[in-house]
Design an enzyme around this catalytic site. Sequence first.
Site, mmCIF file in Angstrom:
data_model
loop_
_atom_site.group_PDB
_atom_site.id
_atom_site.type_symbol
_atom_site.label_atom_id
_atom_site.label_comp_id
_atom_site.label_asym_id
_atom_site.label_seq_id
_atom_site.Cartn_x
_atom_site.Cartn_y
_atom_site.Cartn_z
ATOM 1 N N HIS A 42 7.297 -11.550 -2.914
ATOM 2 C CA HIS A 42 5.901 -11.103 -2.851
ATOM 3 C C HIS A 42 5.243 -11.712 -1.607
ATOM 4 O O HIS A 42 5.465 -12.870 -1.274
ATOM 5 C CB HIS A 42 5.142 -11.514 -4.113
ATOM 6 N N GLU A 89 5.043 -2.932 -0.636
ATOM 7 C CA GLU A 89 3.655 -3.391 -0.757
ATOM 8 C C GLU A 89 3.104 -3.754 0.622
ATOM 9 O O GLU A 89 3.279 -4.885 1.085
ATOM 10 C CB GLU A 89 3.600 -4.633 -1.649
HETATM 11 C C1 PEP Z 1 0.108 -7.189 -5.714
HETATM 12 O O1 PEP Z 1 -0.329 -8.282 -5.397
HETATM 13 O O2 PEP Z 1 1.318 -7.054 -5.991
HETATM 14 C C2 PEP Z 1 -0.811 -6.064 -5.754
HETATM 15 C C3 PEP Z 1 -0.309 -4.875 -5.686
HETATM 16 O O3 PEP Z 1 -2.147 -6.366 -5.854
HETATM 17 P P1 PEP Z 1 -3.374 -5.315 -5.917
HETATM 18 O O4 PEP Z 1 -3.005 -4.259 -6.914
HETATM 19 O O5 PEP Z 1 -4.535 -6.129 -6.341
HETATM 20 O O6 PEP Z 1 -3.527 -4.758 -4.541
#
Ligand code: PEP
Length: 236
Positions: free
Chosen positions: A89, A155
Amino acid sequence: MILAANLKCNHTRASFERYAKALDEGLAGEILRENEILVFPPASAFCAKVKNFTQGAQNFYPCESGAHTGEIGKAMLDEFGVKSVLIGHSERRELGESEKLLRAKFDFAVKAGWQTVYCIGENLSVNEAGGTKEFLAEQLKNIELGYERLLIAYEPIWAIGTGKSASAEQIEGVLNFIREQTSAPLLYGGSVNVANIGGIAGIANCDGVLVGTASWDASKFLELIRVVSHRYTSLS
Ligand code: PEP
């Protein structure tokens, strides 16, 4: 769809027990047949009583147990039946987790047979310079893309916690690129919410979502799950 909740540094043992109960009660037959629900609470809040979803670890150290101050090893996860982990992450990478440590964690997870959600994503300057695919390709080189219990979460860092999700075109372009390299389920994460999840769920090669902010309240997370379920019911 796979719907994963990253609760980050939120929820105590008491509040997560309430969260788990609410989620368990809200997850019934049809929803469960069509979707896989994962929740990553803080390790101090692991709950012994979850039924209808998989409880995973946001973090672990690649060890059984031992002299690793402040860390959590497999023995502690085993006590709660945790066999699902997040690795890579961006919030942990920012704290200094190197590719070497991520690889050690990945190898440990593979040896343990854990379901592994491996997170990758570029920052805004890489994105704006058009270097996203090259950047992600480098991150993917660090792991075995054929691991059977692997899930990859794309992400983009600039979309996490900002309220500004990547566009459907951006997500689709990146997921298609990752799909050329692996058949692992692909998740998108970054400001997923009740207003955009229907569209994101319909993107080619999107097998699920990793949700932060919009998952911290069990009723809001259930709302997201229901949007996805209704979408499939109305399509079939
Ligand atoms: C995350 O931290 O994995 C994430 C997707 O956060 P958010 O949904 O708040 O953007």
